[in-house]
Write a protein that holds these residues in place. Structure first.
Motif, PDB file in Angstrom:
ATOM      1  N   CYS A 273       0.824  -1.205   0.000  1.00 48.00           N
ATOM      2  CA  CYS A 273       0.000   0.000   0.000  1.00 48.00           C
ATOM      3  C   CYS A 273       0.859   1.257   0.000  1.00 48.00           C
ATOM      4  O   CYS A 273       0.369   2.352  -0.229  1.00 48.00           O
ATOM      5  CB  CYS A 273      -0.935   0.001   1.207  1.00 48.00           C
ATOM      6  SG  CYS A 273      -0.076   0.073   2.778  1.00 48.00           S
ATOM      7  N   CYS A 274       2.138   1.113   0.291  1.00 50.77           N
ATOM      8  CA  CYS A 274       3.018   2.269   0.308  1.00 50.77           C
ATOM      9  C   CYS A 274       4.437   1.809   0.007  1.00 50.77           C
ATOM     10  O   CYS A 274       4.721   0.613   0.029  1.00 50.77           O
ATOM     11  CB  CYS A 274       2.954   2.976   1.663  1.00 50.77           C
ATOM     12  SG  CYS A 274       3.255   1.866   3.036  1.00 50.77           S
ATOM     13  N   ASP A 275       5.293   2.754  -0.245  1.00 58.45           N
ATOM     14  CA  ASP A 275       6.689   2.439  -0.530  1.00 58.45           C
ATOM     15  C   ASP A 275       7.415   2.115   0.782  1.00 58.45           C
ATOM     16  O   ASP A 275       7.824   3.003   1.515  1.00 58.45           O
ATOM     17  CB  ASP A 275       7.341   3.635  -1.225  1.00 58.45           C
ATOM     18  CG  ASP A 275       8.792   3.331  -1.591  1.00 58.45           C
ATOM     19  OD1 ASP A 275       9.232   2.175  -1.348  1.00 58.45           O
ATOM     20  OD2 ASP A 275       9.467   4.223  -2.111  1.00 58.45           O
ATOM     21  N   LYS A 276       7.557   0.845   1.016  1.00 56.39           N
ATOM     22  CA  LYS A 276       8.105   0.410   2.306  1.00 56.39           C
ATOM     23  C   LYS A 276       9.483   1.012   2.599  1.00 56.39           C
ATOM     24  O   LYS A 276       9.829   1.254   3.757  1.00 56.39           O
ATOM     25  CB  LYS A 276       8.215  -1.121   2.333  1.00 56.39           C
ATOM     26  CG  LYS A 276       6.903  -1.833   2.095  1.00 56.39           C
ATOM     27  CD  LYS A 276       6.123  -1.977   3.375  1.00 56.39           C
ATOM     28  CE  LYS A 276       4.830  -2.744   3.115  1.00 56.39           C
ATOM     29  NZ  LYS A 276       3.920  -2.745   4.238  1.00 56.39           N
ATOM     30  N   ALA A 277      10.241   1.236   1.526  1.00 60.74           N
ATOM     31  CA  ALA A 277      11.607   1.713   1.730  1.00 60.74           C
ATOM     32  C   ALA A 277      11.646   3.140   2.283  1.00 60.74           C
ATOM     33  O   ALA A 277      12.561   3.506   3.014  1.00 60.74           O
ATOM     34  CB  ALA A 277      12.372   1.637   0.414  1.00 60.74           C
TER      35      ALA A 277
ATOM     36  N   ASN B  94      -9.314   9.005   2.702  1.00 62.79           N
ATOM     37  CA  ASN B  94      -8.200   8.290   2.065  1.00 62.79           C
ATOM     38  C   ASN B  94      -6.977   8.300   2.980  1.00 62.79           C
ATOM     39  O   ASN B  94      -6.186   9.244   2.993  1.00 62.79           O
ATOM     40  CB  ASN B  94      -7.879   8.940   0.713  1.00 62.79           C
ATOM     41  CG  ASN B  94      -6.889   8.111  -0.074  1.00 62.79           C
ATOM     42  OD1 ASN B  94      -6.230   7.216   0.469  1.00 62.79           O
ATOM     43  ND2 ASN B  94      -6.790   8.395  -1.358  1.00 62.79           N
ATOM     44  N   TRP B  95      -6.829   7.245   3.698  1.00 66.25           N
ATOM     45  CA  TRP B  95      -5.711   7.153   4.630  1.00 66.25           C
ATOM     46  C   TRP B  95      -4.382   7.038   3.906  1.00 66.25           C
ATOM     47  O   TRP B  95      -3.356   7.496   4.395  1.00 66.25           O
ATOM     48  CB  TRP B  95      -5.894   5.958   5.554  1.00 66.25           C
ATOM     49  CG  TRP B  95      -6.888   6.164   6.630  1.00 66.25           C
ATOM     50  CD1 TRP B  95      -8.152   5.642   6.690  1.00 66.25           C
ATOM     51  CD2 TRP B  95      -6.735   6.964   7.807  1.00 66.25           C
ATOM     52  NE1 TRP B  95      -8.789   6.064   7.844  1.00 66.25           N
ATOM     53  CE2 TRP B  95      -7.935   6.873   8.536  1.00 66.25           C
ATOM     54  CE3 TRP B  95      -5.703   7.755   8.312  1.00 66.25           C
ATOM     55  CZ2 TRP B  95      -8.136   7.529   9.752  1.00 66.25           C
ATOM     56  CZ3 TRP B  95      -5.893   8.408   9.527  1.00 66.25           C
ATOM     57  CH2 TRP B  95      -7.097   8.295  10.227  1.00 66.25           C
ATOM     58  N   ILE B  96      -4.407   6.400   2.764  1.00 66.95           N
ATOM     59  CA  ILE B  96      -3.159   6.170   2.041  1.00 66.95           C
ATOM     60  C   ILE B  96      -2.538   7.498   1.604  1.00 66.95           C
ATOM     61  O   ILE B  96      -1.318   7.689   1.687  1.00 66.95           O
ATOM     62  CB  ILE B  96      -3.409   5.275   0.808  1.00 66.95           C
ATOM     63  CG1 ILE B  96      -4.034   3.942   1.247  1.00 66.95           C
ATOM     64  CG2 ILE B  96      -2.125   5.039   0.050  1.00 66.95           C
ATOM     65  CD1 ILE B  96      -3.188   3.108   2.171  1.00 66.95           C
ATOM     66  N   ALA B  97      -3.401   8.416   1.186  1.00 67.92           N
ATOM     67  CA  ALA B  97      -2.893   9.696   0.691  1.00 67.92           C
ATOM     68  C   ALA B  97      -2.584  10.668   1.822  1.00 67.92           C
ATOM     69  O   ALA B  97      -1.815  11.616   1.647  1.00 67.92           O
ATOM     70  CB  ALA B  97      -3.915  10.316  -0.260  1.00 67.92           C
TER      71      ALA B  97
ATOM     72  N   LEU C  30       4.176  13.377   6.357  1.00 63.95           N
ATOM     73  CA  LEU C  30       4.619  12.334   7.274  1.00 63.95           C
ATOM     74  C   LEU C  30       5.167  11.158   6.476  1.00 63.95           C
ATOM     75  O   LEU C  30       4.547  10.703   5.526  1.00 63.95           O
ATOM     76  CB  LEU C  30       3.449  11.848   8.142  1.00 63.95           C
ATOM     77  CG  LEU C  30       3.058  12.672   9.353  1.00 63.95           C
ATOM     78  CD1 LEU C  30       1.867  12.027  10.045  1.00 63.95           C
ATOM     79  CD2 LEU C  30       4.204  12.826  10.325  1.00 63.95           C
ATOM     80  N   LYS C  31       6.302  10.675   6.898  1.00 69.95           N
ATOM     81  CA  LYS C  31       6.859   9.506   6.220  1.00 69.95           C
ATOM     82  C   LYS C  31       6.335   8.244   6.894  1.00 69.95           C
ATOM     83  O   LYS C  31       7.087   7.442   7.456  1.00 69.95           O
ATOM     84  CB  LYS C  31       8.386   9.545   6.262  1.00 69.95           C
ATOM     85  CG  LYS C  31       8.972  10.586   5.341  1.00 69.95           C
ATOM     86  CD  LYS C  31      10.472  10.437   5.236  1.00 69.95           C
ATOM     87  CE  LYS C  31      11.031  11.382   4.182  1.00 69.95           C
ATOM     88  NZ  LYS C  31      12.480  11.262   4.026  1.00 69.95           N
TER      89      LYS C  31
END
Length: 358
Positions: free
Chosen positions: A6-10, A37-40, A47-48
């Motif tokens: 769901c997100c860029d883990k790195a 939209n929690w992802i956005a 916030l990272k």
DNA sequence: AAGGTTGCCAACCGCCTCGAT
DNA sequence: GATCGAGGCGGTTGGCAACCT
């Protein structure tokens, strides 16, 4: 090929939240809401963090009116009742306890309440194997899908076993009021929480007594027992009722009850159970060690018998009670615990018959 | 006092469900 | 009807603190 993350883990920060991150998240949500939209959301506020992480942080910690720790006796009872009734559906249980989060309740149950109810003896190596068979299995087992599934199934059964043990404890206290041990909860509408799909929000707007309030006034249970119009609304929630449904979830369940008279689901209006006494028994179980110490005397033997019955606890073998009672159509996603519960119930029934012969 | 163990809890992981397309 | 993506959920883990030996 697995699902895309769901997100860029790195580029996502993990671990404990800093005060600064908390402040950012809180300030933004209080002013703008989640925006659906929690992802956005983390990108919007710089916030990272993974969107899911933000959601969790908000729901479990930053959200207003969150209570941490200090569970009351009343809350203990509600959690216990619901766990016995529906298993580890923490979100549903949390919905009955305003200000509590599913995570909090889950932690509380796993670390304290379970021990409180089942006793320290549960920590014995025997029960450890019984309740956590997947932990006892080797790593190479875990590497195999089949074995993983089996372990999952056994873990599921472990949860069911816990509930069964609680039932047996309760039955030991209450006497065999019925041949169907799982009817304890269902037969006592005074112990039934109200189902509120929207959780706290509904509680805030609705003056009707909460589960805690209902539970806290057992002396009023007669009116609950008699009030058949109340019965439908007060019937204990079933997990699938939480799913979005256009029909009344309570009605669905009520219909199921109406068509299953042989399964120990007595309608409150026809029940003459002493809910006051049972409430007192539950309270004793929770808060008076003396009352269940006699049960512990039998526990060793019970655990042995449980081990021998364990093979019964496979999902394949457990025919779903709800199928054939009008539930399967309306509750399509009936979880596996239900079948496990049914399997439990058969086993408990069998067990309790033998137990009573002792 | 020091090392080991246990308890607790915040956070993560991965699966499932469901609505949108 | 199939696919995709976000939200939701339950199980598990990791780290810290308290307790024990």
């Amino acid at each position: 090929m697995g699902r895309a993350p769901c997100c860029d883990k790195a580029n996502v920060k993990k671990g404990p939240w800093s005060a600064e991150e908390d402040a950012k998240l809180k300030a933004y949500i209080e002013e703008h809401g989640t925006g659906g939209n929690w992802i956005a959301l983390p990108h919007k506020i710089g916030l990272k963090r993974c969107g899911k992480s933000c959601r969790l942080r908000w729901l479990n910690y930053l959200r207003p009116n969150i209570k941490h720790g200090g569970f009351t006796e009343e809350e203990d009872q509600i959690i216990c009742n619901l766990y016995i009734s529906i298993g580890s559906r923490w979100s549903i249980i949390a919905a009955q306890l305003p200000g509590r989060t599913d995570n909090d309740i889950k932690n509380y149950w796993n670390t304290r309440l379970k021990k409180k109810l089942l006793g320290k003896r549960r920590d014995s190596s025997q029960s450890r194997r019984l309740l956590h068979p997947n932990q006892a299995s080797s790593n190479e087992d875990a590497a195999h899908g089949e074995m993983k599934d089996e372990a999952r199934s056994q873990t599921l059964s472990a949860s069911a076993l816990e509930r069964m043990q609680l039932h047996m404890q309760l039955q030991g206290l209450c006497g065999s009021t019925t041949n169907y041990p799982f009817s304890f909860y269902y037969n006592n509408p005074a112990l039934w929480p109200k189902y509120h799909p929207l959780g706290d929000r509904v509680f805030q707007n609705q003056p009707a007594p909460t589960a805690a309030q209902t539970l806290a006034r057992p002396q009023d249970s007669n009116e609950t027992l008699i009030d058949s119009t109340h019965q439908s609304a007060a019937f204990p929630m079933q997990p699938e009722m939480i799913s979005k449904s256009s029909t009344s979830a309570a009605d669905v369940i009520q219909e199921g009850i109406d068509h299953s008279p042989a399964l120990g689901f007595h309608s409150p209006s026809s029940s003459n159970f002493d809910s006051v006494g049972l409430h007192a028994d539950l309270q004793s179980l929770l808060y008076c060690k003396n009352n269940y110490s006699s049960f512990l005397g039998h526990e060793e033997q019970q655990l042995g018998e449980l081990s021998s019955c364990k093979e019964l606890y496979t999902e394949k073998e457990s025919s779903n009670w709800f199928a054939g009672n009008g539930f399967e159509d309306k509750l399509p996603s009936m979880g596996c615990w239900d079948s496990a519960l049914h399997s439990d119930s058969l086993m408990v029934q069998d067990y309790s018959m033998r137990y009573e012969d002792l």
